[in-house]
Design an enzyme around this catalytic site. Structure first.
Site, mmCIF file in Angstrom:
data_model
loop_
_atom_site.group_PDB
_atom_site.id
_atom_site.type_symbol
_atom_site.label_atom_id
_atom_site.label_comp_id
_atom_site.label_asym_id
_atom_site.label_seq_id
_atom_site.Cartn_x
_atom_site.Cartn_y
_atom_site.Cartn_z
ATOM 1 N N LYS A 30 0.850 -1.206 0.000
ATOM 2 C CA LYS A 30 0.000 0.000 0.000
ATOM 3 C C LYS A 30 0.880 1.248 0.000
ATOM 4 O O LYS A 30 1.927 1.280 0.667
ATOM 5 C CB LYS A 30 -0.884 -0.046 1.243
ATOM 6 C CG LYS A 30 -1.933 1.052 1.346
ATOM 7 C CD LYS A 30 -2.778 0.819 2.620
ATOM 8 C CE LYS A 30 -3.872 1.874 2.756
ATOM 9 N NZ LYS A 30 -4.637 1.688 4.006
ATOM 10 N N SER A 75 -9.524 -0.643 7.645
ATOM 11 C CA SER A 75 -9.068 -0.461 6.270
ATOM 12 C C SER A 75 -8.405 -1.654 5.621
ATOM 13 O O SER A 75 -8.066 -1.577 4.439
ATOM 14 C CB SER A 75 -8.098 0.728 6.210
ATOM 15 O OG SER A 75 -8.821 1.908 6.476
ATOM 16 N N SER A 99 -9.497 1.777 3.430
ATOM 17 C CA SER A 99 -8.682 2.551 2.528
ATOM 18 C C SER A 99 -7.693 1.706 1.722
ATOM 19 O O SER A 99 -7.082 2.218 0.779
ATOM 20 C CB SER A 99 -7.912 3.627 3.288
ATOM 21 O OG SER A 99 -7.127 3.049 4.285
#
Lengths: 146, 541
Positions: B118, B217, B193
């Site tokens: 990420k 997330s 997210s």
């Protein structure tokens, strides 16, 4: 075996119900002892949040947070922020007497020895600063506050 | 049951997705037969890769090329990645590994495993933007500890994935750069997210991926994308190199297409780190010993396990299809020998406002470092405050600005007691309620989200509606507990159904038990294969 549920007829319906149930005043299911305390507390508390708290002044907050918002942004953000702050206010109605605040979940004592050391990548980090003039980082002038 | 039709794939056969196959096109399947044959659920891509590499069935370079081929075909539709390195760099790493294997050298447990990271986790050799324009083009001079450890054990970092800016959001639409699509239905979000990391694993663009979980997330995108998502105990994995959002809540988590893969990755990155004062000194047990073949299970392999279904998560406001899937999961637990009871967590619904107060407040402090001076993009002004104001206004997106302003308000002089302190007190209540529930139950279960994946654009203008979707996940972050999400069923939607994730919550530092139980649950779940239609033909197994 996974289930095939009834077709959701429109996400907006389930979210209206959902927002309603979770975003109204919270379901409070404390023990009997706390329930009595809570009922006593609630009979004296007003419906709205603490009256000493001013509503958010988005322009002032933006200045404090050092973000230059355009007037359009202030107008766009203000009602949304107000809505969220109002929603935060439901914590005012909760009896939290004698509850210790938690900084975080776990508190192990993991402090290292109080001995200074230089980070391995310090030079690379300094090297990446655009306006470095050993030993200063050069910035524009600072005006005195009004 | 709407499912893709899959044929079984024995481990010893060469996977069809190698470049030797003639079918290199991806078709977007319009309709799928509603039957299910039951191939064995995936055991572990990492373990079967290792077996195949060490027995020379295929090479790391071949494996890399076939994944890159699939990535290139799916990426225009999914947009999971913000940065992809030069393929020749990756091939060089794979070739080097192949030479070491040929020479009989020892290779680490993640050798040849393709990991996506990420973009709020720092990688020295690739940009790390946090999904924000303020860090567009930024290259950190160091790797995050989690990345460093994965690389030391042989992992190949295949790219940086898309996210909501600085982790603030639940759909990945909050990225400054692009919207990632859900591999199960390209008109829907992958969740957030960590949407890019979830989509990349779901579409088999990589094997496993790293995400971050501050309020759900990792777990919610895992549910939306039909993959396994693992949030460790706060302090289990070092946060060094993770761009801080809310420091008392942030964790780095793992995605995999099986419980075993997520667990193997977690094991690789866990443990104390002197660069993170909140990282724990607790031993990291050997999770891997539990990832055994289903054929070795006893008849009631989870006999005696006490499972608590959180009553507040299966009531009003939760999709009927989700509730049904969770009840089916509970029945599956009973078949495995568990006793399943409903448990009530007092003050459950207080967690959501408490979380958002704490997260906004901490983020307003953490994001003050982005001032355009030492790093990040600068909008020049000849006066310092204007420089700060313009750089931040130009660099941050709307959601980030709003959360900073809300946090600034909550922490203003005189308001600390009303908001931040009260939220911390609610954190204590929630911790205690979990502790009590976990004294009477070995694990707790709930949905990971109240619904399947939303349509793109559905939640864009209503912050409270978006926050409401986090109700299943935030309390776990407040309590700092570990949680595992694994796909347990489907609801109607898309072309082959939309996956639903089951969340399993364990005691602090109880990842081993969660993984043991999750692995058994997954390996015995019949008639469910979680391969999205966009790649069903390519995988062909």
């Amino acid at each position: 075996m996974g289930g095939v549920g009834a077709m959701v007829k429109g996400a907006s319906y389930s979210y209206a119900v959902f927002c309603g149930s979770f975003l109204r005043s919270p379901r409070l299911s404390f023990s009997i002892h706390n329930k009595k305390k809570l009922l006593k507390f609630r009979s004296f508390s007003s419906k709205s949040t603490c009256s000493s708290l001013q509503p958010p002044d988005v322009s002032r907050l933006a200045k404090t947070a050092q973000i230059s918002l355009t007037p359009d942004e202030v107008e766009e953000f203000a009602p949304k922020i107000q809505q969220v702050i109002d929603w935060f206010g439901q914590l005012q109605d909760v009896d939290l007497q004698s509850v210790e605040p938690s900084i975080r979940a776990e508190t192990e004592n993991n402090l290292r020895d109080n001995v200074p050391e230089t980070f391995d990548h310090r030079d690379a980090m300094i090297g990446a600063v655009p306006s470095y003039e050993e030993p200063y980082i050069k910035v524009p002038r600072v005006l005195s506050m009004d | 049951m709407i499912l893709t039709l899959q044929t079984p794939r024995p481990l010893s056969r060469l996977p069809r997705f190698l470049p030797f196959s003639t079918n290199a096109s991806i078709t977007l399947n319009q309709s799928q037969p509603a039957t299910c044959t039951s191939p064995p659920p995936p055991h572990s891509q990492i373990l079967s890769t290792r077996h195949s590499l060490l027995s020379r069935q295929f090479s790391a370079a071949d494996l890399l090329r076939s994944h890159l081929n699939r990535l290139n075909l799916t990426e225009p539709h999914l947009r999971s990645f913000l940065h992809l390195p030069d393929p020749s760099d990756l091939l060089a790493q794979a070739d080097s590994l192949d030479r070491r294997i040929a020479a009989g050298e020892d290779v680490g447990p993640l050798a040849g495993v393709l990991v996506a990271v990420k973009d709020n986790i720092c990688t020295a050799d690739m940009p790390s933007t946090g999904g924000s324009r303020i860090l567009e083009g930024y290259r950190p001079p160091f790797d995050a500890t989690a990345v460093k450890r994965a690389k030391e054990l042989g992992a190949i970092v295949v790219g940086k994935t898309n996210l909501d800016e600085f982790g603030m959001g639940s759909t990945t639409e909050g990225s400054a750069f692009q919207v990632t699509a859900n591999p199960w239905d390209l008109s829907r979000v992958p969740g957030g997210s960590s949407g890019g990391s979830a989509a990349a694993v779901s579409a088999r663009q990589c094997v496993v991926s790293l995400g971050s979980d501050t309020g759900g997330s990792v777990r919610q995108p895992a549910s939306f994308c039909g993959v396994v998502g693992l949030k460790p105990t706060y302090g289990r994995v070092s946060r060094f190199g993770l761009m801080a959002y809310a420091s008392s809540l942030d964790t780095i988590g793992c995605f995999g297409s099986s419980v075993a893969d997520a667990g193997i990755l977690l094991h690789a990155i866990s443990g104390h780190d002197r660069f993170d004062a909140t990282s724990s000194n607790q031993d990291v047990p050997n999770f891997l010993s539990h990832f055994v073949s289903a054929s070795s299970f006893e008849s009631k392999p989870l006999k005696g396990l006490r499972v608590g279904l959180i009553r507040e998560t299966i009531g009003d406001g939760v999709d009927a299809g989700v509730i049904s899937a969770i009840h089916s999961a509970a029945s599956h637990f009973e078949e495995l020998g568990c006793s399943v009871n409903e448990v009530s967590l007092p003050s459950f619904s207080l967690g959501l406002p408490a979380y958002y107060i704490l997260a906004s407040s901490e983020s307003s402090s953490n994001l003050s470092r982005y001032d355009g001076i030492r790093y990040g993009n600068q909008v020049y002004a000849d006066e310092l405050d204007s420089l700060y104001g313009s750089s931040r206004a130009n660099g941050f997106g709307s959601e980030v600005k709003m959360r900073i302003l809300m946090g600034t308000y909550a922490l203003s002089a005189g308001y600390y007691d009303a908001y931040y302190k009260r939220a911390q007190q609610v954190r204590t209540i929630i911790r205690n309620s979990f502790t009590e529930a976990l004294n009477q139950n070995d694990i707790l279960i709930s949905p990971a989200a109240p619904s399947p994946a939303y349509k793109i654009g559905e939640k864009k203008n209503d912050p409270l509606a978006m926050y409401a979707g986090d109700i299943m996940t935030v309390n776990v972050n407040l309590a700092g507990l570990p949680a595992l999400v694994l796909p347990c069923g489907f609801v109607e939607g898309g072309t082959a159904g939309l996956p639903i994730g089951l969340q399993m919550i364990g005691a602090a530092f109880g990842e081993e038990e969660l993984l043991r139980v999750g692995h058994i649950f997954e390996q015995t779940l019949e008639n469910c294969r979680f391969v999205p239609p966009i790649i069903a033909e390519d995988i062909a197994s």
